[in-house]
Design a protein around this motif. Sequence first.
Motif, PDB file in Angstrom:
ATOM      1  N   GLY A 182       0.698  -1.183  -0.105  1.00  0.00           N
ATOM      2  CA  GLY A 182       0.093  -0.039  -0.257  1.00  0.00           C
ATOM      3  C   GLY A 182       0.938   1.141   0.019  1.00  0.00           C
ATOM      4  N   PHE A 183       0.634   2.102  -0.959  1.00  0.00           N
ATOM      5  CA  PHE A 183       1.370   3.546  -0.998  1.00  0.00           C
ATOM      6  C   PHE A 183       0.201   4.690  -1.133  1.00  0.00           C
ATOM      7  CE2 PHE A 183       3.557   6.789  -3.354  1.00  0.00           C
ATOM      8  CZ  PHE A 183       4.409   7.069  -2.444  1.00  0.00           C
ATOM      9  N   TYR A 184       0.213   5.660   0.041  1.00  0.00           N
ATOM     10  CA  TYR A 184      -0.827   6.703   0.161  1.00  0.00           C
ATOM     11  C   TYR A 184      -0.095   8.127  -0.044  1.00  0.00           C
ATOM     12  CZ  TYR A 184      -2.673   2.454   2.169  1.00  0.00           C
ATOM     13  OH  TYR A 184      -3.268   1.103   2.115  1.00  0.00           O
ATOM     14  N   GLU A 185      -0.428   8.932  -0.524  1.00  0.00           N
ATOM     15  CA  GLU A 185      -0.326  10.402  -0.654  1.00  0.00           C
ATOM     16  C   GLU A 185      -1.374  11.122  -0.621  1.00  0.00           C
ATOM     17  OE1 GLU A 185       4.058  10.527  -3.014  1.00  0.00           O
ATOM     18  OE2 GLU A 185       2.089  10.903  -4.101  1.00  0.00           O
ATOM     19  N   ARG A 186      -0.999  12.823   0.046  1.00  0.00           N
ATOM     20  CA  ARG A 186      -1.923  13.638   0.364  1.00  0.00           C
ATOM     21  C   ARG A 186      -1.334  14.965  -0.055  1.00  0.00           C
ATOM     22  NH1 ARG A 186      -2.415  10.714   5.039  1.00  0.00           N
ATOM     23  NH2 ARG A 186      -1.555  12.418   5.922  1.00  0.00           N
ATOM     24  N   LEU A 187      -1.787  15.669  -0.958  1.00  0.00           N
ATOM     25  CA  LEU A 187      -1.363  16.961  -1.184  1.00  0.00           C
ATOM     26  C   LEU A 187      -2.477  18.198  -0.725  1.00  0.00           C
ATOM     27  CD1 LEU A 187       0.644  19.133  -2.312  1.00  0.00           C
ATOM     28  CD2 LEU A 187      -0.175  18.606  -4.584  1.00  0.00           C
ATOM     29  N   ASN A 188      -1.976  19.205   0.162  1.00  0.00           N
ATOM     30  CA  ASN A 188      -2.967  19.913   0.596  1.00  0.00           C
ATOM     31  C   ASN A 188      -2.350  21.496   0.542  1.00  0.00           C
ATOM     32  OD1 ASN A 188      -5.422  18.446   2.308  1.00  0.00           O
ATOM     33  ND2 ASN A 188      -3.561  17.588   2.821  1.00  0.00           N
ATOM     34  N   VAL A 189      -3.357  22.405  -0.008  1.00  0.00           N
ATOM     35  CA  VAL A 189      -2.975  23.623  -0.278  1.00  0.00           C
ATOM     36  C   VAL A 189      -3.936  24.656   0.365  1.00  0.00           C
ATOM     37  CG1 VAL A 189      -2.023  25.632  -1.733  1.00  0.00           C
ATOM     38  CG2 VAL A 189      -1.486  23.107  -2.062  1.00  0.00           C
ATOM     39  N   SER A 190      -3.998  25.202   1.191  1.00  0.00           N
ATOM     40  CA  SER A 190      -5.134  26.121   1.634  1.00  0.00           C
ATOM     41  C   SER A 190      -4.485  27.620   2.091  1.00  0.00           C
ATOM     42  CB  SER A 190      -5.671  25.541   3.194  1.00  0.00           C
ATOM     43  OG  SER A 190      -4.437  25.350   4.173  1.00  0.00           O
ATOM     44  N   SER A 191      -5.172  28.599   1.854  1.00  0.00           N
ATOM     45  CA  SER A 191      -4.872  29.927   2.005  1.00  0.00           C
ATOM     46  C   SER A 191      -6.061  30.790   2.804  1.00  0.00           C
ATOM     47  CB  SER A 191      -4.421  30.507   0.808  1.00  0.00           C
ATOM     48  OG  SER A 191      -5.580  30.826  -0.060  1.00  0.00           O
ATOM     49  N   SER A 192      -5.592  31.653   3.482  1.00  0.00           N
ATOM     50  CA  SER A 192      -6.584  32.620   3.911  1.00  0.00           C
ATOM     51  C   SER A 192      -6.221  34.118   3.629  1.00  0.00           C
ATOM     52  CB  SER A 192      -6.686  32.450   5.616  1.00  0.00           C
ATOM     53  OG  SER A 192      -7.848  33.412   5.907  1.00  0.00           O
ATOM     54  N   THR A 193      -6.901  34.994   3.027  1.00  0.00           N
ATOM     55  CA  THR A 193      -6.607  36.291   2.475  1.00  0.00           C
ATOM     56  C   THR A 193      -7.779  37.203   3.257  1.00  0.00           C
ATOM     57  OG1 THR A 193      -5.687  35.436   0.559  1.00  0.00           O
ATOM     58  CG2 THR A 193      -6.347  37.713   0.622  1.00  0.00           C
ATOM     59  N   THR A 194      -7.092  38.349   3.800  1.00  0.00           N
ATOM     60  CA  THR A 194      -8.061  39.304   4.372  1.00  0.00           C
ATOM     61  C   THR A 194      -7.735  40.637   3.722  1.00  0.00           C
ATOM     62  OG1 THR A 194      -7.970  38.304   6.470  1.00  0.00           O
ATOM     63  CG2 THR A 194      -8.725  40.630   6.222  1.00  0.00           C
ATOM     64  N   SER A 195      -8.941  41.277   3.212  1.00  0.00           N
ATOM     65  CA  SER A 195      -8.591  42.494   2.406  1.00  0.00           C
ATOM     66  C   SER A 195      -8.695  43.623   3.404  1.00  0.00           C
ATOM     67  CB  SER A 195     -10.047  43.038   1.752  1.00  0.00           C
ATOM     68  OG  SER A 195     -10.119  44.267   1.183  1.00  0.00           O
ATOM     69  N   SER A 196      -7.527  44.656   2.942  1.00  0.00           N
ATOM     70  CA  SER A 196      -7.052  45.596   3.779  1.00  0.00           C
ATOM     71  C   SER A 196      -7.042  47.089   3.151  1.00  0.00           C
ATOM     72  CB  SER A 196      -5.383  45.426   4.420  1.00  0.00           C
ATOM     73  OG  SER A 196      -4.737  45.154   3.264  1.00  0.00           O
ATOM     74  N   ASP A 197      -7.763  46.592   1.788  1.00  0.00           N
ATOM     75  CA  ASP A 197      -7.629  48.251   1.002  1.00  0.00           C
ATOM     76  C   ASP A 197      -9.068  48.700   0.949  1.00  0.00           C
ATOM     77  OD1 ASP A 197      -7.410  50.011  -1.131  1.00  0.00           O
ATOM     78  OD2 ASP A 197      -7.100  48.861  -2.687  1.00  0.00           O
ATOM     79  N   PRO A 198      -9.254  50.070   1.624  1.00  0.00           N
ATOM     80  CA  PRO A 198     -10.454  50.885   1.497  1.00  0.00           C
ATOM     81  C   PRO A 198     -11.142  50.906   0.277  1.00  0.00           C
ATOM     82  CG  PRO A 198      -9.025  51.798   3.090  1.00  0.00           C
ATOM     83  CD  PRO A 198      -8.230  50.809   2.045  1.00  0.00           C
ATOM     84  N   LEU A 199     -10.204  50.889  -0.752  1.00  0.00           N
ATOM     85  CA  LEU A 199     -10.717  50.984  -2.029  1.00  0.00           C
ATOM     86  C   LEU A 199     -10.996  49.738  -2.821  1.00  0.00           C
ATOM     87  CD1 LEU A 199      -8.803  54.214  -3.021  1.00  0.00           C
ATOM     88  CD2 LEU A 199     -10.848  54.180  -2.268  1.00  0.00           C
TER      89      LEU A 199
END
Length: 463
Positions: free
Chosen positions: A274-291
């Motif tokens: 048995g051979f097992y693999e996992r690939l995870n990519v996660s991101s969290s973005t917060t807006s800081s531009d009033p315009l």
Amino acid sequence: MIQRLLKTGAALAVLGLLTLPWKPLSAAQRPESADPLATTGTDDGQMQSDSAPISQASPDPFARAAMPTGPIHLEPPGTSSAAGPAFSEVYAHSYGAGLLPSNCCPGYCQFYVRGEYLAWWITGDHLPPLVTTSPSATPRGDAGVLGEPSTSVLFGNEIVNNDASSGARFVFGMCLSPIARLEGEWFGFGSQTASFDQTSSGNPILARPFFNLNTGEQDANLIAYPNEFEGTIHASATSQFMGAGIHASYLLSCYDTCDRSARIDFLYGFRYLGFYERLNVSSSTTSSDPLGPVPVGTMIDVSDFFGASSNFFGGNFGGMIERRIGRWDLSVIGWLAIGGTTQQIAVNGSTQITQPDESPRHFQGGLLALPTNIGKYNHSAFTAIPQLQLKVAYFLTPSLRWTFGYDLIYWSHIVRAADQVDLNVNPTQSGGQPLIGQPGPLFTLHKSNLFVNGISTGFEWRY
């Protein structure tokens, strides 16, 4: 360098085994002790069986009584021929003497258990570029974009999880008859993980690159950018390898003299890998531009997941050549497992958008895992897996021996998580929007091969 040394040592071990003399000792080389299977005469000329207990003058627990030389003939119990002693007679002699059992003769053991530490190298996983950055003064349209001179890859575009992996192997065996044994084994390794984590208030720039199918150019999804976004990103690639099996061995031929022996066994049974693999990519973005296009404080969480598992089930066939000289054992085992590999791939992604004073909104699809490739996919393929095992053992006591070995496995038709990633993306379907234009990313099955090799050391106890 280490793997080259291991392969060179393995080749020398095989050469040494094959060049050892495979012939009986001459009469001059044999000890002068009487043959315990011979009969003795009495004063009245009658012959009597030498059934008295054998005297052991030597205190060495590894000392062995004289053995009949020449090939051992596997004949029914209680029979013998001019060509040599019956197998049952040799068995009674070897085991009944209470000395170190012969590798060739039955009575070798009733039960044995072996535990080993493994240090194996497994073919690494080649990741696509997953996280990029650029200098803080880079224009927004060029930031993190592959192909731009200022862009550098922070995670991906490299081979990961190819270092030595520590594991364990346990073997349990027992003798079924004078010429047959049954053995089961399990081995496994801890997970190997390559990961990347970074948080930025806008400097440095963090981005996730892709090829935009709508524009026909390289593009990037910004996670952190000066005066516009701040965010964090996590990426990880994990792999794990394990196996098990049960097999029987049948003695085909053996040879025994007083101080050395050799045997050839046919092996057959069942093998699982048995051979097992996992690939995870996660991101969290917060807006800081009033315009900006969204209110300040809006959070966008994006997650992509790729999972791949390969499981082999099949028959296992092979042969073993074992040679003993004194307290040393040297064995070479070759296997060929024939069966099927089931391949399972899972692709999933999600997006969560949370605006200030509002409940979170959830959508299917992230960046590289979108409705066009999300799903579970199952395939299977006929597979033949060769395996080579070399082992050296030394008897510390008649019941305990130390072992050191080398293993090599080649497994084709496996699937790897990173191979299933498609960087060609149509971003119109992000955030739950309908697809406009060419679909992408798409799922296309990509198969690979797994090469495993490494060393082992441990102890075996026999009863």
